[in-house]
Structure formats: structure tokens, C-alpha cells
Design a protein around this motif. Structure first.
Motif, PDB file in Angstrom:
ATOM      1  N   ARG A  75       0.841  -1.207   0.000  1.00 44.91           N
ATOM      2  CA  ARG A  75       0.000   0.000   0.000  1.00 44.91           C
ATOM      3  C   ARG A  75       0.873   1.252   0.000  1.00 44.91           C
ATOM      4  N   TYR A  76       1.944   1.241   0.804  1.00 49.86           N
ATOM      5  CA  TYR A  76       2.868   2.376   0.804  1.00 49.86           C
ATOM      6  C   TYR A  76       3.490   2.541  -0.580  1.00 49.86           C
ATOM      7  N   THR A  86       1.252   4.345  -3.085  1.00 50.48           N
ATOM      8  CA  THR A  86       1.182   5.792  -2.873  1.00 50.48           C
ATOM      9  C   THR A  86       2.451   6.476  -3.347  1.00 50.48           C
ATOM     10  N   GLU A  95       2.394   6.651  -7.061  1.00 47.65           N
ATOM     11  CA  GLU A  95       1.452   7.669  -7.553  1.00 47.65           C
ATOM     12  C   GLU A  95       2.047   9.064  -7.455  1.00 47.65           C
ATOM     13  N   ALA A 109       4.675  11.522  -0.230  1.00 47.11           N
ATOM     14  CA  ALA A 109       4.083  10.264   0.235  1.00 47.11           C
ATOM     15  C   ALA A 109       4.117  10.183   1.760  1.00 47.11           C
ATOM     16  N   ARG A 137       1.200  12.256   3.091  1.00 49.64           N
ATOM     17  CA  ARG A 137      -0.111  11.647   2.891  1.00 49.64           C
ATOM     18  C   ARG A 137      -0.308  10.432   3.801  1.00 49.64           C
ATOM     19  N   LEU A 138       0.740   9.630   3.957  1.00 38.80           N
ATOM     20  CA  LEU A 138       0.615   8.378   4.698  1.00 38.80           C
ATOM     21  C   LEU A 138       0.856   8.537   6.195  1.00 38.80           C
TER      22      LEU A 138
END
Length: 296
Positions: free
Chosen positions: A7-8, A11, A14, A21, A24-25
Motif C-alpha cells: 500500500r505504501y 502511494t 502515484e 508520500a 499523505r501516509l
């Protein structure tokens, strides 16, 4: 491979930037770096390379991204299918829909769905296909009602209806007395979508093929819903769905300009991922769109 690392990785891929990142995370950059290193060790290949001030995927990174998305979809589908067992028409449906379908199809479909399933929640995103398709591919939407485009592997599209895009103006406009051909429309000003959008490009290229100057655009807008009311109140021409001009959804004061060769045919389709879980509520929504479209 750890699902959290994947999942990391999605991101980071993207955003193409560890710092963004991290924000966002809500994870530190060293933690994300360690996550990427674990994946690279498992894959036996580098996943990112430097690109200016950011990073970009390597060939191996692109391959892993494809599989990481599939794995995430499968895990999410499994959770949703398990939670739906015995639940009937309940749950949450995420729908992307283009403005024309949002205006002419969605209200009746949503009314029927909520009548049959009052516990269903429906999240709708209204936009053009260029905005909706990436959200569908990213798993942020369950299904999409949009204009037909080139088929994508791994997705199913079912045709809802054919939509005609026509030249229109206020019924008091002088164009109805003077215009007999596409050439006669060159003298007037228009309200249109920006270049790059399908209906605008089709119209521009139609004028090009006839060796005519492209429409003189006085008002340019991305808001399809505002165009009909705008041209009723002005002396501008536009290029809009025939749905605005006939039937119960007709907008008073608006009329089609009958010009040969100036009608664009397009199809609206409902699209979703093939071989993936669709909740009973989402399946019912697809059925209602198909039924509503066939009745129009």
C-alpha cells in the motif's frame, strides 16, 4: 511481501516523491525507505530511480505496481463479499457518472434503488471520463456510467443508450431564419467546452473537414450542466445533448438548430471491473441503469 508495504508502494508510485508520500501516509521518510527496501529485496530488483527532484518507477516497479493493485483489489473484494453474506441490499456503492447521465438517468435510478434498499448509501462522483476512469482503475469507484471509449482489458462495459449531441440555441435566435448549412454557423459566437474534450474536438474537426474556421468561442466552460441555461439567456450557440431539447427533461426556450452533418453520435455505457466482486446493491444499480435506459 507485506500488504502494508505494498500500500505504501502504491502511494509512492502515484506521487513520485517520498516527501509527499510521507505527508499523505503519516509515516516518516526513513520508514517508507525501509518499506521499499524490503520490497526490492523480495523482488530482487530496484523499484524506483531518481528523476529530477523526485523518483519514478523502474520497469520492475511498473510490474509490481500492476500486481500490487490486483492484490489490493482482491483483498478489498474478499472483505466486501464476506461482509455482504446474508446482508441483502445494504452497504455502500461508489459511482462515477458523467454530467449527462447524472442529470437524465441518475435521479430515477437512485430513487428506485433507495426505495428497494433504504439502508444502501450511495457516493457519486460527477465528472468527465478523463477524471472518472483513473478513479475506477485505482479502485476508488465500484462502477462508472460514462461515454463509451476504447475497451480496457479487465473491464466490462454494457451499453445503456445512444446520445445525440446537436447544435442548439435560444428559440428566438436569428440562426433559425438564416442558417441552412455548417458554413452559415461561422458568423455566430458559441459557448462550448474547452479543447481536448470529446464534444468540442468533434465539432472543431467537423469545421476543419469542411475547410471552415473553427467556432468563435465567446464563453468556454467545463460545466456541461450550465450550458443549456446559459444559451437560453444569451445569443450564443452551443453543442449539447438532445436530451435537453425533448421529452420530460426539455428545457423551455431551447431549440435544436437543424444542420446536416452537425450531429455527433455517442453511447453511454456502465463499466466495472471484470471478475471482481460487485455487491448486491451495486449489481442492482447496474440493472436499474440498464432498465431505465431501455425505457427512455
Amino acid at each position: 511481501m507485506d500488504l502494508r508495504d505494498l500500500r505504501y508502494f502504491e502511494t509512492i508510485a502515484e506521487l513520485q516523491h517520498l516527501g509527499r508520500a510521507s505527508t499523505r501516509l503519516h509515516r516518516s521518510q526513513p520508514a517508507l525507505t525501509s518499506s521499499i527496501r524490503r520490497l526490492e529485496t523480495a523482488c530482487g530488483a530496484a523499484l524506483f530511480e531518481k528523476a529530477g527532484r523526485g523518483i519514478k518507477l523502474t520497469e520492475a516497479g511498473h510490474v509490481l505496481l500492476k500486481w500490487a493493485q490486483r492484490m489490493r483489489f482482491d483483498v478489498e473484494d474478499a472483505k466486501r463479499e464476506l461482509s455482504s453474506i446474508g446482508a441483502g441490499l445494504t452497504g455502500h456503492v461508489r459511482l462515477g457518472v458523467v454530467p449527462t447521465a447524472a442529470q437524465f438517468l441518475l435521479p430515477a435510478v437512485a430513487r428506485q434503488l433507495l426505495k428497494e434498499a433504504p439502508d444502501v448509501t450511495l457516493h457519486t462522483v460527477v465528472g468527465l471520463i478523463a477524471m472518472l476512469k483513473p478513479q475506477l482503475h485505482a479502485g476508488e469507484l465500484d462502477l462508472m456510467v460514462a461515454t463509451e471509449s476504447a475497451p480496457d482489458a479487465g473491464y466490462v462495459s454494457q451499453v445503456l443508450l445512444e446520445d445525440m449531441i446537436v447544435v442548439a440555441a435560444s428559440e428566438r435566435h436569428e440562426v433559425f431564419r438564416k442558417a441552412k448549412s455548417l458554413k452559415d454557423l461561422v458568423a455566430y459566437r458559441w459557448a462550448l467546452q474547452p479543447p481536448g474534450l470529446p464534444t468540442r474536438d468533434w465539432l472543431d474537426h467537423t469545421f476543419d473537414r469542411k475547410g471552415l474556421p473553427r467556432p468563435h468561442v465567446q464563453v468556454e466552460t467545463t460545466s456541461l450542466i450550465s450550458l443549456p441555461a446559459l444559451i437560453v439567456q444569451t445569443g450564443l450557440l452551443s453543442f449539447i445533448s438532445r436530451h435537453h431539447l425533448q421529452g420530460p427533461s426539455r428545457i423551455p426556450g431551447l431549440k435544436e438548430v437543424p444542420i446536416t452533418g452537425a450531429t455527433m453520435r455517442r453511447r453511454l455505457v456502465v463499466t466495472y471491473r471484470a471478475n471482481s466482486f460487485l455487491s448486491p446493491a451495486a449489481k442492482r444499480l447496474v440493472e436499474l441503469f440498464l432498465r431505465s435506459a431501455s425505457a427512455d
